[in-house]
Design a protein around this motif. Structure first.
Motif, short mmCIF file in Angstrom:
data_model
loop_
_atom_site.label_atom_id
_atom_site.label_comp_id
_atom_site.label_asym_id
_atom_site.label_seq_id
_atom_site.Cartn_x
_atom_site.Cartn_y
_atom_site.Cartn_z
N GLY A 545 0.82 -1.21 0.00
CA GLY A 545 0.00 0.00 0.00
C GLY A 545 0.84 1.25 0.00
O GLY A 545 0.52 2.24 -0.67
N ALA A 546 1.96 1.24 0.74
CA ALA A 546 2.85 2.39 0.77
C ALA A 546 3.48 2.63 -0.61
O ALA A 546 3.60 3.77 -1.07
N LEU A 547 3.88 1.56 -1.28
CA LEU A 547 4.47 1.71 -2.61
C LEU A 547 3.44 2.23 -3.62
O LEU A 547 3.78 2.99 -4.53
N VAL A 548 2.16 1.81 -3.46
CA VAL A 548 1.09 2.36 -4.31
C VAL A 548 0.97 3.85 -4.07
O VAL A 548 0.88 4.65 -5.01
N ALA A 549 0.93 4.25 -2.78
CA ALA A 549 0.80 5.67 -2.44
C ALA A 549 1.98 6.48 -2.97
O ALA A 549 1.82 7.63 -3.38
N LEU A 550 3.17 5.90 -2.96
CA LEU A 550 4.36 6.59 -3.47
C LEU A 550 4.43 6.60 -4.99
O LEU A 550 5.30 7.24 -5.58
N GLY A 551 3.49 5.88 -5.64
CA GLY A 551 3.47 5.84 -7.10
C GLY A 551 4.51 4.95 -7.71
O GLY A 551 4.83 5.05 -8.90
#
Length: 630
Positions: A545-551
């Motif tokens: 989820g963090a990597l998704v948020a970071l794009g």
């Protein structure tokens, strides 16, 4: 607009004929029985050049309902009392109705003076003065007159002219409202309705709505005093030719007004006065007949602050209607008992669209008192309460003229804010507004919730919108969306798709998390079109989820995650295939990328969700339409 009032057979219609040259008794039955049964209409020009309309009402006790359908729209009353009879039962009832309706300008026509001597006339005149002392027509001029001989007609017209000179003009700039008192069909023209325009202006070609049904109609033509006109203003007696509706679909009691101008309701909150000579108290749940505008509706009463309302006293009442009605705050109502038929009281609408109330609630009574007595600004703030509402809905509920300008003043003064990201001075019907104090409380709650969430879950991009809406207790999506726009416009939060975060929040990975993420990204790029599942590489869900948020990644499903640059390559190659061949099948995708059916199917479904592709049979074609991804 002049309205007659008075007991049956006291010469109202005779006097109207003498003044106007028009017989207001239009029905054959009325002419045969020589008695007014329904509303009659006439017009004439006063000596000063003023054109006036006249509504002639029936005086018989059996037709008080018809009287009430027309009397509410008048500016001046002409109370007719026969000199040879003096005040009679319907004299007193009609006078009480005028008093309850707040009609405080009028002239008393002492009719049939040719049938009495001077001493008798003086005696009756004194009796009338005593009758008027406790009413809204106290001090009204009493003019001896005869509709038969013409005696006193000049003096009567002069007094009417003088009283009308002192009568304030109606609001020609307000929203138009036309209570319908007649509806009929004219061959070759269709539906025609008549009524007295209470406020505003109506123009030929204007789009209106028939309330409470909500039927849209258009004004084909207008007549005032049987003359074609292009527009009519408040106070006019008017006939309106309508298109878009049959005459039998609109009836007395309906109201013509602009779209969204009124809100039908099955309840009204009112301040009610019971007549001092009412035969019985008004008790909880009593059945009454309510009259407002041209409407006549059976209802029951909920006494909000008293066990029973005694004659001569006032109470806060919620009226529960048997059919919907449209009113505005400040409209007058009359209450009658159905059996034996009698006028028992009336009052003022304080809230035209209230919720159902419990009895004996101190806060409710205080709120109603504020609604009844406050300034327009106080009333708007009171009605707005803690809600987030459309400005147009607030205007309809309040009944306050020029609500939009008042809202601009309240926004400028810091009492109200616009829940949007546009020009704060631009307020239209659909603009969402809320009290500034309410916004500050909501903003504080949102900020605290986000800070706590980010502290406890630093890898999470934020709180899901639906979860946050439930946390705030906002049931409807539209006001919540408006609140989110306002929070973003004020730099207090950031909404990204289905997630809300603090305005300055950014996901940050520590050294160990960065190492795991980089290892996964390297493994995924090594086999770009069939990457390993995150869990197989030791990547926890929250880190994904963090990597998704970071794009940095595009999540296709729980098990399929592409590095962002890899997914962009996939998207572009699919588009190239569509531009060349017009479609791509699952098998073609599999062959194009050298991958398995699992990856092909999931990735194509994700492209469908992003509106890059659209399924057509067994193939995908390029999505074309609003929201298409280029």
């Amino acid at each position: 607009m002049i309205g007659t009032a008075g007991h049956v057979d006291h010469g109202k219609s005779t006097l109207v004929r003498a003044l106007t040259g028009i017989d207001p008794d239009r029905l054959v039955e009325e002419q045969q029985r020589e008695m007014t049964i329904d509303l009659g209409f006439a017009w004439f020009t006063l000596p000063g050049g003023r054109e006036v309309s006249v509504i002639d009402v029936p005086g018989h006790e059996r037709f008080v309902g018809n009287m009430l359908a027309g009397i509410g729209g008048i500016d001046v009353a002409m109370l007719v009392i026969a000199a040879d009879d003096g005040p009679m039962p319907q004299t007193r009832e009609h006078l009480a109705i005028l008093d309850l309706l707040g009609i405080d300008r009028g002239v008393i026509a002492l009719s049939r003076v040719d049938l009495v001597d001077e001493d008798w006339r003086d005696l009756v005149t004194e009796e009338i003065r005593e009758l008027l002392v406790t009413t809204s027509l106290k001090g009204a001029p009493i003019v001896p007159v005869s509709g038969t001989t013409g005696a006193g007609l000049d003096l009567l017209m002069a007094e009417l002219d003088r009283v009308l000179d002192a009568t304030p003009a109606r609001d020609a700039n307000g929203r138009p409202r036309l209570p319908v008192d007649r509806s009929f069909a004219v061959r070759g023209f269709g539906a025609v309705v008549t009524g007295t325009l209470l406020d505003g202006e109506i123009r030929t070609g204007q789009e209106l709505t028939v309330y409470p049904a909500g039927q849209s109609v258009r004004v084909r033509g207008l007549q005032e005093h049987q003359e074609q006109v292009e527009s009519v203003t408040a106070g006019s007696r008017v006939a309106v030719n309508l298109s878009g509706i049959d005459a039998d679909k609109i009836r007395r009691g309906d109201v013509l007004a602009p779209n969204r101008a009124l809100t039908p309701s099955m309840r009204l909150d009112c301040r009610i006065t019971l007549l001092h000579d009412a035969a019985n108290p008004l008790d909880q749940n009593d059945e009454v007949i309510l009259f407002t505008g041209s409407s006549e509706i059976t209802a029951r009463v909920t006494l909000l602050d008293q066990e029973s309302l005694a004659p001569g006293l006032e109470a806060w009442v919620q009226v529960r209607l048997s059919a919907p009605v449209v009113t505005l705050r400040g409209d007058r109502v009359i209450l009658r008992r159905p059996s034996p038929a009698a006028t028992i009281g009336g009052g003022v609408v304080v809230d035209p669209t209230p919720p159902r109330h419990k009895r004996f609630q101190a806060d409710l009574i205080r709120n109603l008192a504020m609604l009844a007595e406050g300034t327009p600004a106080d009333l708007l703030l009171q009605i707005l309460g803690d809600d987030i509402v459309e400005a147009g809905a607030l205007a309809r509920q309040s009944g306050i003229p020029d609500t939009m300008s008042l809202l601009v003043d309240l926004v400028t003064g810091g009492d109200v804010m616009i829940a949007a990201d546009g020009d704060r001075a631009t307020i239209i019907d659909r603009t969402m507004v809320l009290r500034q104090t309410r916004f500050e409380r909501l903003a504080s709650t949102v900020e605290s919730a986000l800070v706590e969430h980010h502290r406890g879950q630093p890898l999470s991009p934020g709180i899901r919108r639906d979860d946050l809406r439930g946390m705030l207790g906002i049931r409807s999506q539209k006001p919540f969306d408006a609140l989110m726009r306002a929070l973003q416009a004020n730099g207090l939060a950031k909404a990204d798709g289905a997630v809300v975060s603090s305005a300055g929040f950014q996901v940050l990975l520590n050294v160990a998390q960065r190492r795991v993420a980089d290892a996964f990204l390297a493994s995924a790029r090594a086999n770009p079109f069939a990457p390993p599942a995150p869990e197989d590489c030791g990547v926890p869900t929250e880190l994904v989820g963090a990597l998704v948020a970071l794009g940095e990644v595009e999540r296709i499903s729980g098990q399929i995650v592409y590095p962002t640059d890899v997914f962009e390559t996939i998207r572009q190659r699919v588009l190239d295939k569509l531009n060349g061949d017009g479609q791509i099948t699952l098998a073609e995708y599999r062959d194009l990328f050298g991958t398995s059916r699992k990856f092909a199917q999931s990735t194509l479904e994700h492209l469908d969700e992003l509106r890059v592709t659209r399924r057509k049979g067994d193939a995908r074609v390029r999505f074309v339409g609003p929201g298409a991804a280029c």
